[in-house]
Scaffold this motif. Structure first.
Motif, PDB file in Angstrom:
ATOM      1  N   VAL A  75       0.829  -1.208   0.000  1.00 17.27           N
ATOM      2  CA  VAL A  75       0.000   0.000   0.000  1.00 17.27           C
ATOM      3  C   VAL A  75       0.862   1.257   0.000  1.00 17.27           C
ATOM      4  O   VAL A  75       0.441   2.291  -0.531  1.00 17.27           O
ATOM      5  CB  VAL A  75      -1.069   0.040   1.118  1.00 17.27           C
ATOM      6  N   MET A  76       2.065   1.179   0.557  1.00 13.42           N
ATOM      7  CA  MET A  76       2.976   2.321   0.479  1.00 13.42           C
ATOM      8  C   MET A  76       3.388   2.570  -0.971  1.00 13.42           C
ATOM      9  O   MET A  76       3.407   3.719  -1.436  1.00 13.42           O
ATOM     10  CB  MET A  76       4.207   2.074   1.363  1.00 13.42           C
ATOM     11  N   ILE A  77       3.714   1.506  -1.688  1.00 12.10           N
ATOM     12  CA  ILE A  77       4.070   1.640  -3.108  1.00 12.10           C
ATOM     13  C   ILE A  77       2.884   2.185  -3.890  1.00 12.10           C
ATOM     14  O   ILE A  77       3.021   3.112  -4.706  1.00 12.10           O
ATOM     15  CB  ILE A  77       4.562   0.293  -3.683  1.00 12.10           C
ATOM     16  N   GLU A  78       1.709   1.652  -3.630  1.00 12.15           N
ATOM     17  CA  GLU A  78       0.507   2.116  -4.330  1.00 12.15           C
ATOM     18  C   GLU A  78       0.206   3.580  -4.024  1.00 12.15           C
ATOM     19  O   GLU A  78      -0.248   4.321  -4.906  1.00 12.15           O
ATOM     20  CB  GLU A  78      -0.680   1.227  -3.967  1.00 12.15           C
ATOM     21  N   ALA A  79       0.453   4.010  -2.795  1.00 11.01           N
ATOM     22  CA  ALA A  79       0.222   5.417  -2.439  1.00 11.01           C
ATOM     23  C   ALA A  79       1.132   6.339  -3.243  1.00 11.01           C
ATOM     24  O   ALA A  79       0.695   7.380  -3.735  1.00 11.01           O
ATOM     25  CB  ALA A  79       0.444   5.624  -0.939  1.00 11.01           C
ATOM     26  N   LEU A  80       2.398   5.947  -3.403  1.00 12.10           N
ATOM     27  CA  LEU A  80       3.311   6.766  -4.212  1.00 12.10           C
ATOM     28  C   LEU A  80       2.967   6.684  -5.696  1.00 12.10           C
ATOM     29  O   LEU A  80       3.136   7.669  -6.423  1.00 12.10           O
ATOM     30  CB  LEU A  80       4.760   6.369  -3.954  1.00 12.10           C
ATOM     31  N   ALA A  81       2.469   5.548  -6.149  1.00 13.87           N
ATOM     32  CA  ALA A  81       2.035   5.441  -7.550  1.00 13.87           C
ATOM     33  C   ALA A  81       0.860   6.379  -7.804  1.00 13.87           C
ATOM     34  O   ALA A  81       0.797   7.046  -8.846  1.00 13.87           O
ATOM     35  CB  ALA A  81       1.655   3.993  -7.873  1.00 13.87           C
ATOM     36  N   LYS A  82      -0.046   6.455  -6.851  1.00 12.99           N
ATOM     37  CA  LYS A  82      -1.183   7.369  -6.989  1.00 12.99           C
ATOM     38  C   LYS A  82      -0.709   8.817  -6.962  1.00 12.99           C
ATOM     39  O   LYS A  82      -1.190   9.651  -7.733  1.00 12.99           O
ATOM     40  CB  LYS A  82      -2.203   7.108  -5.883  1.00 12.99           C
ATOM     41  N   LEU A  83       0.245   9.115  -6.081  1.00 13.48           N
ATOM     42  CA  LEU A  83       0.809  10.465  -6.030  1.00 13.48           C
ATOM     43  C   LEU A  83       1.419  10.823  -7.384  1.00 13.48           C
ATOM     44  O   LEU A  83       1.184  11.913  -7.913  1.00 13.48           O
ATOM     45  CB  LEU A  83       1.864  10.562  -4.925  1.00 13.48           C
ATOM     46  N   ARG A  84       2.185   9.914  -7.953  1.00 11.35           N
ATOM     47  CA  ARG A  84       2.803  10.156  -9.268  1.00 11.35           C
ATOM     48  C   ARG A  84       1.721  10.387 -10.321  1.00 11.35           C
ATOM     49  O   ARG A  84       1.821  11.290 -11.143  1.00 11.35           O
ATOM     50  CB  ARG A  84       3.709   8.986  -9.647  1.00 11.35           C
ATOM     51  N   ALA A  85       0.674   9.579 -10.305  1.00 13.08           N
ATOM     52  CA  ALA A  85      -0.402   9.705 -11.286  1.00 13.08           C
ATOM     53  C   ALA A  85      -1.153  11.033 -11.152  1.00 13.08           C
ATOM     54  O   ALA A  85      -1.494  11.664 -12.147  1.00 13.08           O
ATOM     55  CB  ALA A  85      -1.374   8.534 -11.152  1.00 13.08           C
ATOM     56  N   GLU A  86      -1.378  11.456  -9.913  1.00  7.25           N
ATOM     57  CA  GLU A  86      -2.150  12.681  -9.676  1.00  7.25           C
ATOM     58  C   GLU A  86      -1.331  13.959  -9.793  1.00  7.25           C
ATOM     59  O   GLU A  86      -1.868  15.012 -10.096  1.00  7.25           O
ATOM     60  CB  GLU A  86      -2.793  12.631  -8.286  1.00  7.25           C
ATOM     61  N   ARG A  87      -0.035  13.889  -9.504  1.00  3.37           N
ATOM     62  CA  ARG A  87       0.802  15.094  -9.508  1.00  3.37           C
ATOM     63  C   ARG A  87       1.930  14.971 -10.532  1.00  3.37           C
ATOM     64  O   ARG A  87       3.003  15.516 -10.337  1.00  3.37           O
ATOM     65  CB  ARG A  87       1.421  15.327  -8.118  1.00  3.37           C
ATOM     66  N   GLY A  88       1.671  14.261 -11.613  1.00  2.00           N
ATOM     67  CA  GLY A  88       2.687  13.921 -12.609  1.00  2.00           C
ATOM     68  C   GLY A  88       3.643  15.032 -12.975  1.00  2.00           C
ATOM     69  O   GLY A  88       4.859  14.876 -12.854  1.00  2.00           O
TER      70      GLY A  88
END
Length: 182
Positions: free
Chosen positions: A126-139
């Motif tokens: 879930v930590m990896i997924e949280a950063l993946a979401k951050l990357r997707a949202e704040r690309g």
């Protein structure tokens, strides 16, 4: 019959992603011209909390200069200063955003030992997924910034860092990060 309360990992994942986004937004608005180069989410071997860490080129340069007064600046030590969150200017930034999720993680980590390995692996995911979401949202705001997950003071940190860096970054960024210690 005393039944353990199951961790809702989907909910914790959403909370963690939200906390990471809020911490990033708070930090990004306060940087005053500093250039971010790395962000990570960090936990400890006990899996009881997660923190947001980041560093800037200016923070690295300042740390390197202050350490150079006392230490020989070998390439390995420079890499350590650059990539170890314990040496970063913004280690454990925005803790208030992580209070709720950390309270739940702390309670869940106290489950019987036989469930801890499953708990910890889900936490890393879930930590990896949280950063993946951050990357997707704040690309656009994260262009050129290396993202990864780590475990403080752990023999397992490098494997988790490698796994997360390969998933969260461009191949070029991941390669540079993976080769950071030569």
């Amino acid at each position: 019959m005393n039944k353990e309360k199951q961790m809702d990992w989907n909910a914790r994942g959403r909370e963690l992603a939200d906390a990471a986004s809020k911490a990033f937004d708070e930090l990004n608005s306060a940087l005053a011209g500093e250039k971010l180069y790395a962000i990570c989410l960090q936990t400890a071997d006990d899996g009881m909390s997660v923190g947001f860490c980041a560093n800037t080129e200016e923070g690295y340069a300042e740390k390197r200069a202050s350490e150079a007064e006392f230490e020989e600046m070998t390439s390995g030590y420079e890499a350590y200063l650059r990539w170890a969150p314990a040496e970063w200017r913004y280690e454990m930034f925005g803790d208030a955003h992580f209070m709720d999720v950390n309270r739940d993680l702390s309670a869940a980590a106290l489950n019987p030992k036989e469930t801890f390995d499953v708990h910890f692996e889900r936490l890393i995911e879930v930590m990896i997924e949280a950063l993946a979401k951050l990357r997707a949202e704040r690309g656009a705001a994260l262009g050129g910034i290396t993202l990864f997950v780590t475990i403080s003071d752990s023999e397992d940190a490098e494997a988790v860092e490698r796994r997360s860096a390969m998933r969260l970054n461009t191949p070029e960024q991941a390669s540079a990060f993976l080769e950071r210690f030569g």
